[in-house]
Design a protein around this motif. Structure first.
Motif, PDB file in Angstrom:
ATOM      1  N   ARG A  99      63.741  16.714  37.423  1.00 61.90           N
ATOM      2  CA  ARG A  99      63.004  17.444  36.374  1.00 61.90           C
ATOM      3  C   ARG A  99      63.731  17.483  35.037  1.00 61.90           C
ATOM      4  O   ARG A  99      63.400  18.313  34.180  1.00 61.90           O
ATOM      5  N   GLU A 121      55.569  29.305  29.460  1.00 66.11           N
ATOM      6  CA  GLU A 121      56.153  27.977  29.338  1.00 66.11           C
ATOM      7  C   GLU A 121      55.093  26.899  29.475  1.00 66.11           C
ATOM      8  O   GLU A 121      54.272  26.925  30.377  1.00 66.11           O
ATOM      9  N   GLN A 143      54.704  22.859  29.963  1.00 70.40           N
ATOM     10  CA  GLN A 143      55.418  21.628  30.289  1.00 70.40           C
ATOM     11  C   GLN A 143      54.400  20.513  30.378  1.00 70.40           C
ATOM     12  O   GLN A 143      53.448  20.599  31.143  1.00 70.40           O
ATOM     13  N   ARG A 192      54.591  17.039  34.864  1.00 75.33           N
ATOM     14  CA  ARG A 192      54.575  17.771  36.137  1.00 75.33           C
ATOM     15  C   ARG A 192      55.079  16.806  37.197  1.00 75.33           C
ATOM     16  O   ARG A 192      54.501  15.738  37.412  1.00 75.33           O
ATOM     17  N   HIS A 205      56.028  22.760  43.268  1.00 79.49           N
ATOM     18  CA  HIS A 205      56.941  23.887  43.070  1.00 79.49           C
ATOM     19  C   HIS A 205      58.180  23.793  43.948  1.00 79.49           C
ATOM     20  O   HIS A 205      58.737  24.813  44.330  1.00 79.49           O
ATOM     21  N   ILE A 222      54.170  37.603  32.110  1.00 80.13           N
ATOM     22  CA  ILE A 222      54.896  36.338  31.972  1.00 80.13           C
ATOM     23  C   ILE A 222      56.181  36.466  32.765  1.00 80.13           C
ATOM     24  O   ILE A 222      56.991  37.349  32.516  1.00 80.13           O
ATOM     25  N   GLU A 249      59.704  35.419  33.526  1.00 75.94           N
ATOM     26  CA  GLU A 249      60.755  34.670  32.860  1.00 75.94           C
ATOM     27  C   GLU A 249      61.601  33.962  33.901  1.00 75.94           C
ATOM     28  O   GLU A 249      62.034  34.559  34.871  1.00 75.94           O
ATOM     29  N   GLY A 300      61.270  24.624  38.220  1.00 79.84           N
ATOM     30  CA  GLY A 300      59.930  24.079  38.335  1.00 79.84           C
ATOM     31  C   GLY A 300      58.962  24.731  37.362  1.00 79.84           C
ATOM     32  O   GLY A 300      59.360  25.456  36.456  1.00 79.84           O
ATOM     33  N   PRO A 301      57.670  24.475  37.568  1.00 86.17           N
ATOM     34  CA  PRO A 301      56.669  24.980  36.627  1.00 86.17           C
ATOM     35  C   PRO A 301      56.594  26.502  36.663  1.00 86.17           C
ATOM     36  O   PRO A 301      56.847  27.126  37.683  1.00 86.17           O
ATOM     37  N   ASN A 302      56.230  27.058  35.540  1.00 88.58           N
ATOM     38  CA  ASN A 302      56.149  28.510  35.427  1.00 88.58           C
ATOM     39  C   ASN A 302      54.956  28.845  34.538  1.00 88.58           C
ATOM     40  O   ASN A 302      55.113  29.372  33.447  1.00 88.58           O
ATOM     41  N   THR A 303      53.771  28.467  34.995  1.00 90.69           N
ATOM     42  CA  THR A 303      52.595  28.694  34.151  1.00 90.69           C
ATOM     43  C   THR A 303      52.066  30.105  34.373  1.00 90.69           C
ATOM     44  O   THR A 303      52.469  30.806  35.292  1.00 90.69           O
ATOM     45  N   LEU A 304      51.124  30.470  33.518  1.00 92.59           N
ATOM     46  CA  LEU A 304      50.550  31.818  33.573  1.00 92.59           C
ATOM     47  C   LEU A 304      49.858  32.056  34.900  1.00 92.59           C
ATOM     48  O   LEU A 304      49.155  31.198  35.404  1.00 92.59           O
ATOM     49  N   ARG A 305      50.025  33.243  35.456  1.00 95.75           N
ATOM     50  CA  ARG A 305      49.224  33.695  36.604  1.00 95.75           C
ATOM     51  C   ARG A 305      49.167  32.652  37.718  1.00 95.75           C
ATOM     52  O   ARG A 305      48.125  32.384  38.280  1.00 95.75           O
ATOM     53  N   MET A 306      50.327  32.088  38.023  1.00 93.17           N
ATOM     54  CA  MET A 306      50.371  30.995  38.994  1.00 93.17           C
ATOM     55  C   MET A 306      50.016  31.470  40.385  1.00 93.17           C
ATOM     56  O   MET A 306      49.417  30.770  41.153  1.00 93.17           O
ATOM     57  N   ASP A 327      50.763  32.735  44.326  1.00 92.18           N
ATOM     58  CA  ASP A 327      51.568  32.287  45.438  1.00 92.18           C
ATOM     59  C   ASP A 327      51.466  30.782  45.596  1.00 92.18           C
ATOM     60  O   ASP A 327      50.384  30.222  45.655  1.00 92.18           O
ATOM     61  N   GLN A 328      52.602  30.107  45.634  1.00 91.82           N
ATOM     62  CA  GLN A 328      52.583  28.654  45.743  1.00 91.82           C
ATOM     63  C   GLN A 328      53.343  28.238  46.990  1.00 91.82           C
ATOM     64  O   GLN A 328      54.487  27.810  46.914  1.00 91.82           O
ATOM     65  N   HIS A 329      52.722  28.425  48.115  1.00 94.38           N
ATOM     66  CA  HIS A 329      53.399  28.006  49.334  1.00 94.38           C
ATOM     67  C   HIS A 329      52.864  26.644  49.741  1.00 94.38           C
ATOM     68  O   HIS A 329      51.811  26.210  49.290  1.00 94.38           O
ATOM     69  N   ILE A 330      53.592  25.998  50.596  1.00 93.11           N
ATOM     70  CA  ILE A 330      53.186  24.664  51.037  1.00 93.11           C
ATOM     71  C   ILE A 330      52.473  24.787  52.367  1.00 93.11           C
ATOM     72  O   ILE A 330      52.942  25.456  53.276  1.00 93.11           O
ATOM     73  N   ASP A 331      51.343  24.131  52.448  1.00 93.38           N
ATOM     74  CA  ASP A 331      50.598  24.164  53.694  1.00 93.38           C
ATOM     75  C   ASP A 331      51.078  23.015  54.568  1.00 93.38           C
ATOM     76  O   ASP A 331      50.524  21.927  54.551  1.00 93.38           O
ATOM     77  N   THR A 333      43.770  30.004  33.026  1.00 91.74           N
ATOM     78  CA  THR A 333      45.062  29.322  32.987  1.00 91.74           C
ATOM     79  C   THR A 333      44.805  27.855  32.703  1.00 91.74           C
ATOM     80  O   THR A 333      43.660  27.420  32.660  1.00 91.74           O
ATOM     81  N   VAL A 351      45.697  27.187  41.907  1.00 83.32           N
ATOM     82  CA  VAL A 351      45.967  28.432  41.196  1.00 83.32           C
ATOM     83  C   VAL A 351      44.644  29.167  41.151  1.00 83.32           C
ATOM     84  O   VAL A 351      43.674  28.671  40.593  1.00 83.32           O
TER      85      VAL A 351
END
Lengths: 346, 232, 443
Positions: free
Chosen positions: A126, A143, A145, A148, A165, B39, B41, B190-196, B198-202, C68, C370
């Motif tokens: 990254r 942020e 970016q 991706r 992620h 947001i 940080e 990694g990415p940190n976009t708005l209102r992301m 829960d980002q778990h992996i299935d 978003t 998302v």
């Protein structure tokens, strides 16, 4: 003209329903004045109170008569552009206390940019993502970016199985390969097709650009892009003053306002002057290849000629200018029994 | 313009409306003028992490090496201390070198046995350290071919050599010749976009649909043999 | 009712008389009983809170909403899509009157077209609040990517439809006010254009979505037919309810034949809508390709994300309930019909809004999930716009009915007693202006 005012003076219409008539008697009764006055005052106060958040707009430099009257990029002549650049320069200096070097760089003749990415070599570090953020003056909070990176499990090119992620201690991870995605500067771009005000278009050297001062923020282009390459400024972008890159151009990395779209422009403020884009410069494994595809001796041309390249979502018909390829070897996933974990260098 | 009395509305409706609006005005005015936007940080990326550059500094020709505080040429020692055999045990000098180059496990495969300031090619020829790619090319033919074309390796600076310097990095400017495989490195945030959210992996979905994983799992079930390794 | 007094002020010249007419309308909108004032007051307060929420959004940007980069269109566009359908459905009243010469619907055409006007105004407001830079709206006039961008077609279609309906209703009401028979050539051609135009506004809106190859959930031929079917189900259902409210509130007579004609329309339309839903569901799930991943998210959840599943199944349940009521003799009971209409309106709002706009963005084109949850600020803006629309519609009805009844005329004083109207019937001579006009239309 005397307005007929209804009041409670007795003048029956005679129709028997008991209604009082309009009369031409001038004057308003005290009662009706108070009644109307209270209602009107209340209404005006309520409207003013509801609009009160607009007082926070006072220090915003988003709105001005000059900006309102500014023409579309393609209609600006040298003078208009010089005035616009001057205005932008002043705003940047006022806000970030840095004098920028902002110019409008025209495309070079006989150049069409193409990007190639070696999926055997990308380790998913990254660095390209964050070098891009630094180079292109993207908002840090929230942020934005442009790039991706997807961590793909081996055995599939199904993007849905990619992990955006990943947060490992070290990369690369065994049994994965890494696929960075950014704007592909398509030759048949759906985003350009759908923009209602022509705020985004393809330049002669292949780059899809946005006139940030023309975009109305409808986000139709964001819905239309098959690669999720376009970003919207949902709030005012914040860049720390010491992180500002003063080397700017009108169409690429000048600071944007809230409410407009932005995206990767292949660092056109660098590449139109012959330099490599920031993502390539920082890549530690040399996975990225960039150049003028019309030049037979360029590296990208060699990639296209000698490697088995493919593009993402070819079936959507966008004709991207961003190619992926694999080497014959797969260093990440080779079982190398002599690979040691100490010594060497990063 | 106020309506008169009619048979079924009260004249004080106007007053109620007025007072009602005033209450609304107060309710609106006391609200905060801004909405809280969540947001998250994340730690900032340090400048050193994204410095563009080559991975390592290659040795010059003739190569210089630090012994203690002195900066010496190789032959300052090796012209005196001749050694034309591979070491049988641990090196007493150059202890930082951990040779891990696959089958290429002999020092004198690359270093010239007579002149340590030269690199040896097959057939007795030698090249200087500034032509190290000739040495690497002897075994790594396909990679060398790719490097010559530009599809392997890195070219920095300018893509247009007419406008500026186009710096094509040579093998040793990325790879440590003694340990060419890169060590894993720490990835940047990694990415940190708005209102992301829960980002778990299935993992279940991936296992079902990834053909490689399906076969591996099937092998695992059939044979209960886990020497394939490498499952995630 | 004999009218002894004429208003003392009679302006000369078109502009002055029209301005005076508008002034009388303005005054009339403040006449009413306490229920009317309460209704208008509540709507105003909701609209003011909406305006306040929008002011905050204007200052801070669209980050105050739940949108978003992954889900870049949300509640605003969902409501916009729904309201375009409502606007298009007004034509469902026009067709029976002007093409099939259904006399019972004569005067109701005006109410339907006024609803269309209000719906289009609400659509334009929803678009305006969704734009990142509404201050740059004039850019559309300077560089207009017509005919390539479907959004430009939508701009032309919606504004044209608004102007058409304002012209038609304005002209007919103005003629009624002036006790003049409307001249056929000034409205009949426009009515027929409006019929075709109504179909096209919703088709163009559907093409906005179905023309995007990046969103497989939308990139389907069934989107445009579904839009029209659901619009012609929800719109007349709304009109059925509105007419009953008008009847209860003003005593205006609404014939049973009108309600039953509309009921017939929504029965067929809802049936077609459910059939198309079944067709979509089969195509998505039987083939099971990765194109159906958004549909899977909507109906069954995806990778542990289930936010929209209860919504869509509620919508399906509401629509099925409405369908059963309409197709069976149960629909003859008025309260059940009303319940079915409410169920349909809500069900179609859910499936066209959350069930259409949001799932197309989940997962994103790169497979990221998302989820979208509208924020309070966003909901306040939406309710504010709905309240504002209802406010405008109430005022328009408040003004139109007296004109149609012949109580607000150019040479007549306005009687402020609402109980007067309960004694009117549709056969009263004062309401025949529109009847004459409609029956005189060409074959």
């Amino acid at each position: 003209m005397q307005l007929p005012i209804m009041n409670s003076s007795e003048q029956d219409t005679g129709c028997g329903c008991g209604t009082k008539n309009y009369t031409t008697r001038p004057g308003i009764t005290r009662r009706s004045f108070l009644r109307t006055g209270t209602a009107a005052t209340g209404a005006i106060a309520a409207i003013a109170a509801s609009l009160s958040p607009l007082r926070e707009l006072g220090d915003s430099d988003d709105f001005s008569v000059t900006k309102f009257l500014q023409k579309h990029y393609k209609e600006m002549d040298g003078q208009d552009m010089a005035a616009a650049l001057q205005r932008i320069s002043n705003e940047v200096e006022k806000r970030y206390e840095v004098r920028p070097n902002i110019r409008d760089i025209k495309p070079m003749d006989g150049v069409e940019f193409v990007y190639a990415l070696n999926l055997s070599r990308c380790i998913g570090c990254r660095k390209c993502v964050h070098a891009c953020v630094a180079e292109n003056n993207q908002s840090r909070s929230p942020e934005i970016q442009y790039i991706r990176v997807l961590e793909m499990p081996r055995g599939t090119t199904d993007i849905e199985q990619g992990n955006h992620h990943y947060d490992r201690a070290t990369v690369p991870s065994e049994d994965h390969y890494y696929m960075p995605v950014q704007c592909h500067q398509c030759a048949n771009p759906p985003c350009v097709k759908v923009c209602p005000v022509e705020a985004t278009w393809t330049e002669p050297d292949g780059i899809t650009v946005i006139d940030y001062d023309w975009c109305i923020g409808c986000r139709y282009c964001e819905a239309a892009c098959p690669y999720w390459a376009r970003r919207f400024n949902f709030s005012k972008p914040t860049i720390p003053k010491d992180k500002l890159n003063p080397d700017m151009s009108y169409l690429s990395n000048r600071p944007r306002a809230k409410g407009v779209m932005e995206k990767c422009t292949f660092c056109l403020h660098r590449t139109r002057e012959g330099k490599m884009p920031a993502c390539l410069e920082v890549c530690p494994t040399g996975s990225r290849k960039f150049g003028n595809v019309l030049d037979p001796s360029s590296e990208v041309r060699k990639v296209l000629e000698t490697k088995r390249v493919f593009v993402l979502k070819e079936d959507v018909g966008t004709l991207p200018r961003f190619f992926y390829y694999f080497d014959e070897r797969d260093p990440i996933n080779e079982k190398n029994p002599t690979a040691s974990t100490n010594g060497g260098d990063a | 313009m106020t309506p008169t009395k009619t048979s079924n509305h009260t004249p004080i409706a106007g007053y109620f409306v007025g007072v009602g609006f005033l209450i609304t005005a107060v309710a609106l005015a006391v609200q905060s003028p801004s909405v809280d936007i969540p947001i998250i940080e994340k730690p900032a990326v340090r400048v050193e992490q994204i410095v563009p550059g080559q991975r390592r500094v290659a040795l010059s020709d003739p190569p210089m090496i630090n012994i203690g505080t002195l900066n010496q040429r190789c032959n300052d020692c090796h012209a005196i201390f001749k050694q034309d055999r591979d070491p049988e045990s641990e090196l007493r000098q150059h202890t930082h070198v951990k040779l891990s180059h696959g089958n290429n496990d002999a020092c004198l495969n690359c270093h010239d046995k007579d002149d340590r300031e030269r690199l040896t090619l097959r057939g007795g020829k030698t090249v200087g350290y500034d032509q190290i790619e000739q040495l690497c090319a002897q075994c790594h033919g396909p990679v060398y071919r790719d490097w010559q074309l530009g599809t392997h390796g890195k070219t920095m600076g300018y893509w247009n050599a007419d406008l500026g310097e186009s710096i094509k990095l040579v093998c040793s400017q990325c790879h440590d010749p003694h340990h060419p495989t890169y060590n894993p490195i720490e990835p940047l945030p990694g990415p940190n976009t708005l209102r992301m959210g829960d980002q778990h992996i299935d993992h279940e979905m991936i296992n079902e649909r990834n053909p490689l994983t399906r076969w591996r799992l099937r092998d695992h079930d059939d044979t209960h043999d886990s020497d394939h390794g490498g499952d995630h | 009712m004999n009218d002894l007094a004429t208003p003392s002020y009679q302006p000369k010249g078109f502009i002055k008389s029209y301005a005076w007419f508008l002034f009388r309308c303005f005054r009339l909108s403040f006449v009413g009983d306490w229920k009317y004032f309460l209704w208008m007051f509540i709507l105003s307060v909701v609209a003011l809170f909406g305006l306040n929420a929008y002011a905050k959004q204007f200052v801070q940007g669209l980050a105050t909403t739940g949108m978003t980069d992954q889900v870049s269109w949300g509640l605003y566009i969902a409501n916009f899509t729904y309201l375009v359908g409502i606007a298009a459905a007004a034509v469902m009243l026009v067709i029976p009157v002007y093409i099939y010469k259904n006399k019972d619907l004569h005067n109701l055409v005006i109410f339907g077209e006024l609803l269309a006007v209000v719906a289009i105004i609400m659509c334009l407001l929803f678009i305006a609040v969704d734009l990142g830079r509404p201050d740059r709206f004039h850019h559309m006039l300077l560089r207009f990517n017509f005919p390539i961008s479907i959004l430009t077609w939508d701009v032309i279609a919606l504004n044209g439809y608004l102007l058409l309906n304002i012209w038609i209703t304005g002209y007919l009401i103005w003629c009624a006010y002036n006790k003049r028979t409307p001249t056929k050539k000034f409205y009949i051609p426009f009515v027929f254009i409006a019929i075709a135009w109504a179909i096209s506004i919703h088709t163009v809106t559907a093409f906005l979505y179905s023309g995007l190859g990046a969103r497989p959930f939308w990139n389907s031929a069934v989107i445009a037919p579904r839009f029209l079917a659901s619009a012609f189900a929800a719109g007349p259902a709304l009109i059925i309810l509105t007419l009953q409210v008008i009847k209860a509130g003003t005593g205006y007579h609404v014939s049973e034949k009108a309600i039953s004609t509309l009921k017939g329309i929504i029965t067929v339309a809802l049936g077609i809508n459910m059939f198309l839903l079944g067709s979509e569901v089969f195509t998505e799930f039987y083939t099971g390709t990765s194109h159906s991943v958004s549909a899977k998210y909507l109906f069954f959840g995806l990778h542990g994300h289930y936010a929209l599943v209860p919504w869509i199944w509620s919508a399906v349940a509401l629509n099925m309930f409405a369908l059963i009521v309409l197709f069976t003799p149960a629909g003859r009971k008025r309260w059940l019909l009303n319940a079915a209409c409410v169920a349909m309106i809500i069900g179609i709002w859910i499936e066209k809004g959350m069930g259409l706009i949001v799932p197309a963005f989940i997962p994103s084109p790169l497979g990221e999930i998302v989820e979208y949850v509208p924020t309070l600020n966003e909901v306040l803006v939406c309710t504010g716009i709905w309240a504002f629309g209802m406010l405008i519609y109430t005022i328009l009805i408040r003004v139109t009915i007296p004109v149609l009844y012949g109580d607000l005329l150019v040479d007549k004083v306005y009687h402020t007693d609402p109980t007067v109207y309960a004694k009117k019937t549709n056969e009263s001579s004062q309401t025949s202006l529109l009847n004459e006009a409609a029956s005189a239309s060409p074959k």
